[in-house]
Design a protein around this motif. Structure first.
Motif, mmCIF file in Angstrom:
data_model
loop_
_atom_site.group_PDB
_atom_site.id
_atom_site.type_symbol
_atom_site.label_atom_id
_atom_site.label_comp_id
_atom_site.label_asym_id
_atom_site.label_seq_id
_atom_site.Cartn_x
_atom_site.Cartn_y
_atom_site.Cartn_z
ATOM 1 N N THR A 21 0.840 -1.186 0.000
ATOM 2 C CA THR A 21 0.000 0.000 0.000
ATOM 3 C C THR A 21 0.878 1.240 0.000
ATOM 4 O OG1 THR A 21 -1.848 -1.064 1.146
ATOM 5 C CG2 THR A 21 -1.661 1.319 1.381
ATOM 6 N N VAL A 22 0.524 2.220 -0.809
ATOM 7 C CA VAL A 22 1.175 3.530 -0.788
ATOM 8 C C VAL A 22 0.176 4.528 -0.217
ATOM 9 C CG1 VAL A 22 2.292 5.351 -2.126
ATOM 10 C CG2 VAL A 22 2.520 2.953 -2.828
ATOM 11 N N SER A 23 0.613 5.306 0.774
ATOM 12 C CA SER A 23 -0.280 6.263 1.426
ATOM 13 C C SER A 23 0.336 7.650 1.446
ATOM 14 C CB SER A 23 -0.577 5.839 2.868
ATOM 15 O OG SER A 23 -1.206 4.585 2.920
ATOM 16 N N LEU A 24 -0.527 8.647 1.310
ATOM 17 C CA LEU A 24 -0.195 10.010 1.720
ATOM 18 C C LEU A 24 -0.850 10.210 3.074
ATOM 19 C CD1 LEU A 24 -0.507 12.628 -1.172
ATOM 20 C CD2 LEU A 24 1.544 11.879 0.038
ATOM 21 N N ASN A 25 -0.097 10.712 4.023
ATOM 22 C CA ASN A 25 -0.584 10.845 5.381
ATOM 23 C C ASN A 25 -0.837 12.308 5.721
ATOM 24 O OD1 ASN A 25 -0.185 7.937 6.448
ATOM 25 N ND2 ASN A 25 1.731 8.444 5.405
ATOM 26 N N GLU A 26 -2.019 12.559 6.214
ATOM 27 C CA GLU A 26 -2.443 13.908 6.568
ATOM 28 C C GLU A 26 -2.008 14.232 7.984
ATOM 29 O OE1 GLU A 26 -6.491 15.070 5.228
ATOM 30 O OE2 GLU A 26 -6.844 15.424 7.356
ATOM 31 N N SER A 42 -4.980 5.940 0.687
ATOM 32 C CA SER A 42 -4.079 4.909 0.196
ATOM 33 C C SER A 42 -4.495 4.394 -1.162
ATOM 34 C CB SER A 42 -4.047 3.735 1.193
ATOM 35 O OG SER A 42 -3.752 4.167 2.500
ATOM 36 N N VAL A 43 -3.524 3.870 -1.889
ATOM 37 C CA VAL A 43 -3.769 3.187 -3.152
ATOM 38 C C VAL A 43 -2.963 1.896 -3.163
ATOM 39 C CG1 VAL A 43 -4.209 5.340 -4.401
ATOM 40 C CG2 VAL A 43 -1.907 4.360 -4.394
ATOM 41 N N LEU A 48 -10.101 3.561 -7.297
ATOM 42 C CA LEU A 48 -11.155 2.675 -6.819
ATOM 43 C C LEU A 48 -11.776 3.238 -5.543
ATOM 44 C CD1 LEU A 48 -9.604 -0.880 -7.331
ATOM 45 C CD2 LEU A 48 -11.216 0.343 -8.801
ATOM 46 N N PRO A 49 -13.062 2.991 -5.321
ATOM 47 C CA PRO A 49 -13.680 3.405 -4.062
ATOM 48 C C PRO A 49 -13.007 2.716 -2.882
ATOM 49 C CG PRO A 49 -15.343 2.755 -5.677
ATOM 50 C CD PRO A 49 -14.022 2.346 -6.236
ATOM 51 N N VAL A 87 -4.832 -1.024 1.851
ATOM 52 C CA VAL A 87 -5.764 -0.584 0.812
ATOM 53 C C VAL A 87 -6.642 -1.716 0.305
ATOM 54 C CG1 VAL A 87 -4.263 -0.958 -1.191
ATOM 55 C CG2 VAL A 87 -5.938 0.910 -1.214
ATOM 56 N N ARG A 88 -6.179 -2.961 0.360
ATOM 57 C CA ARG A 88 -7.051 -4.056 -0.091
ATOM 58 C C ARG A 88 -8.289 -4.141 0.785
ATOM 59 N NH1 ARG A 88 -4.565 -9.604 -0.364
ATOM 60 N NH2 ARG A 88 -3.800 -9.005 1.674
#
Length: 502
Positions: free
Chosen positions: A133-138, A156-157, A270-271, A409-410
């Protein structure tokens, strides 16, 4: 539910793994939930008064030249006992658990704005494991690492959906596709080719063989506040194949589809379920209570009745189906008293660790069916009729707490396949009963609770696995009341319009 000694701290409690040898190899060591969070240390910040961010054609975040900080001058490192090995220009990770993570920071003491790059792409060059999973964290709303939660909510994506797969050049065969691609300009070459063949001298060289892969992810696919990001992270590893990171940056362009890159196109977003760490309603506080031992359930009910508060229970489906636990009768009574009962999986595995989507789906579906069959709690789902018509059923069971707090993300994507706009409910207050409940110092649960509340956390996780923790529930409730906060169900604290009125 967490089961005592074999379990780890929440996935968002991050730990820097310090060098243990001159080879710059990094290894796991005993981790404490807060004291060793090196996110709270400045890592060679380039400037105490950075210049205002200006629009740029690209932003290099990390080329892994330094073991402790990235190209922006901020910390990069691991959490959850992830072993890594650094060499100049690369960072090799050896994952064994989906909770493990590697973060590279934009900032720590303040929010970083990605708005100048909002229409650009996160570009990652790596080799090895593609299942992550790749995430941008707020950052949190205060942009303050001393406030909870920190880091804040990520979006995440799935990395494997964004991989640009390029053709390796075989020196024994001509590659007309490569020659044709040069007509589009050398700026379209993938970076892995530019790394191996520096053309600044003016010569054109064919791409060398390489196992490196590239990700191109639109920043618009990360649905969060781009004005206050804190890091890029890599997590959710559900295989043990190592991964080597070479470059993390933001770039303005993606190579045009061509034979040499497999006619790569950006996939659709994807949702995914919405990850929740705190309540949104002002002056609110919510207890999310996971399953426990049946013999302590009546004590929990008595305390909640006497304190006149409502909470949310996250129920494991197997416990509801087991008649010997009496959980179906207990949670049925809780529903009548105005409490919320929500999803907590079927058998309580680390769902992101499951090797197949089929197994993740089964955990979700069996959990949904059991809550409906045993308690009459129906999820917000879309049912397809034979006539081709659709009907959306509204209910309160949009809420899912992932076992062990493990989120990738899955799981987020699959929940969204079965539940309309699901809430994935973790926490910003952890009583740490899984850590201290069966030790000689159970009172440290009180310390953990008071600490997280003092930092601004307002959404708690706890269990009733032993009598001491069950008894502490009254102390937790009274402490929250003493602060003037209103205790309510999770759906109420999130201002869900379908929740019952306060």
């Amino acid at each position: 539910m967490r089961y005592s000694l074999s379990l780890i701290a929440p996935a968002l409690a991050l730990t820097l793994i310090l060098p243990t040898a001159t080879s710059l190899g990094f290894g796991p060591y005993e981790q404490h939930p807060y004291e060793q969070q090196h996110w709270f240390e400045t890592r060679q910040v380039k400037s105490q008064d950075p210049a205002p961010v200006k629009p740029a054609s690209s932003l290099v975040i990390d080329t892994f030249r330094n073991p402790l900080h990235n190209d922006l001058g901020f910390w990069h490192g691991t959490g959850e006992n992830l072993t890594l090995q650094h060499e100049p220009g690369s960072m090799r990770l050896f994952p064994t658990d989906p909770d493990q993570n590697f973060h590279t920071q934009f900032d720590v003491h303040d929010c970083f704005s990605l708005l100048p790059w909002k229409d650009q792409f996160l570009h990652v060059v790596f080799e090895g494991n593609e299942e992550f999973t790749v995430s941008l964290n707020e950052h949190n709303a205060q942009c303050n690492p001393a406030q909870s939660p920190f880091p804040g909510v990520p979006d995440s994506v799935q990395a494997s959906r964004y991989i640009m797969r390029t053709r390796s050049w075989d020196p024994d065969h001509d590659d007309d596709d490569w020659d044709e691609s040069l007509k589009h300009g050398k700026q379209k070459l993938p970076l892995k080719h530019r790394f191996r063949n520096d053309t600044r001298g003016g010569g054109r060289q064919r791409p060398a063989r390489s196992k490196r892969s590239e990700l191109f992810i639109p920043l618009s696919h990360f649905r969060l506040d781009h004005k206050r990001v804190v890091s890029v992270s890599f997590t959710g590893f559900y295989t043990r194949e190592p991964i080597t990171l070479y470059r993390v940056e933001i770039v303005p362009d993606v190579p045009s589809p061509a034979a040499w890159n497999g006619y790569f196109n950006i996939p659709e977003k994807l949702p995914t379920g919405q990850l929740i760490l705190r309540c949104s309603r002002p002056n609110s506080f919510a207890f999310g209570i996971d399953d426990g031992q049946p013999q302590y359930a009546q004590e929990v009910m008595r305390i909640l009745d006497e304190e006149d508060v409502r909470v949310t229970f996250f129920a494991v489906a197997t416990g509801l189906r087991d008649r010997s636990t009496n959980f179906t009768r207990f949670y049925g009574e809780m529903l009548k008293k105005g409490h919320q009962v929500a999803l907590h999986s079927n058998t309580h595995p680390k769902m992101e660790a499951l090797p197949t989507l089929h197994e993740i789906n089964d955990e979700i579906v069996q959990s949904i069916r059991t809550l409906e069959d045993e308690l009459g709690v129906r999820c917000r789902v879309t049912i397809l009729f034979l006539q081709g018509q659709t009907l959306t059923i509204s209910s309160t069971a949009r809420y899912f707490r992932p076992p062990f707090g493990t989120v990738g993300v899955r799981l987020r994507q699959q929940l969204a396949q079965y539940i309309d706009n699901p809430y994935i409910v973790n926490w910003s207050v952890d009583v740490e009963d899984w850590l201290w409940g069966d030790t000689n110092t159970p009172e440290r649960q009180l310390d953990a609770f008071y600490r997280d509340v003092a930092r601004g956390g307002n959404l708690a996780v706890m269990h009733y696995l032993n009598p001491i923790t069950a008894g502490y529930l009254r102390h937790f409730i009274r402490h929250v009341k003493s602060l003037g906060l209103n205790i309510m169900r999770v759906d109420q604290c999130l201002e869900d319009p379908n929740s019952p009125p306060l």
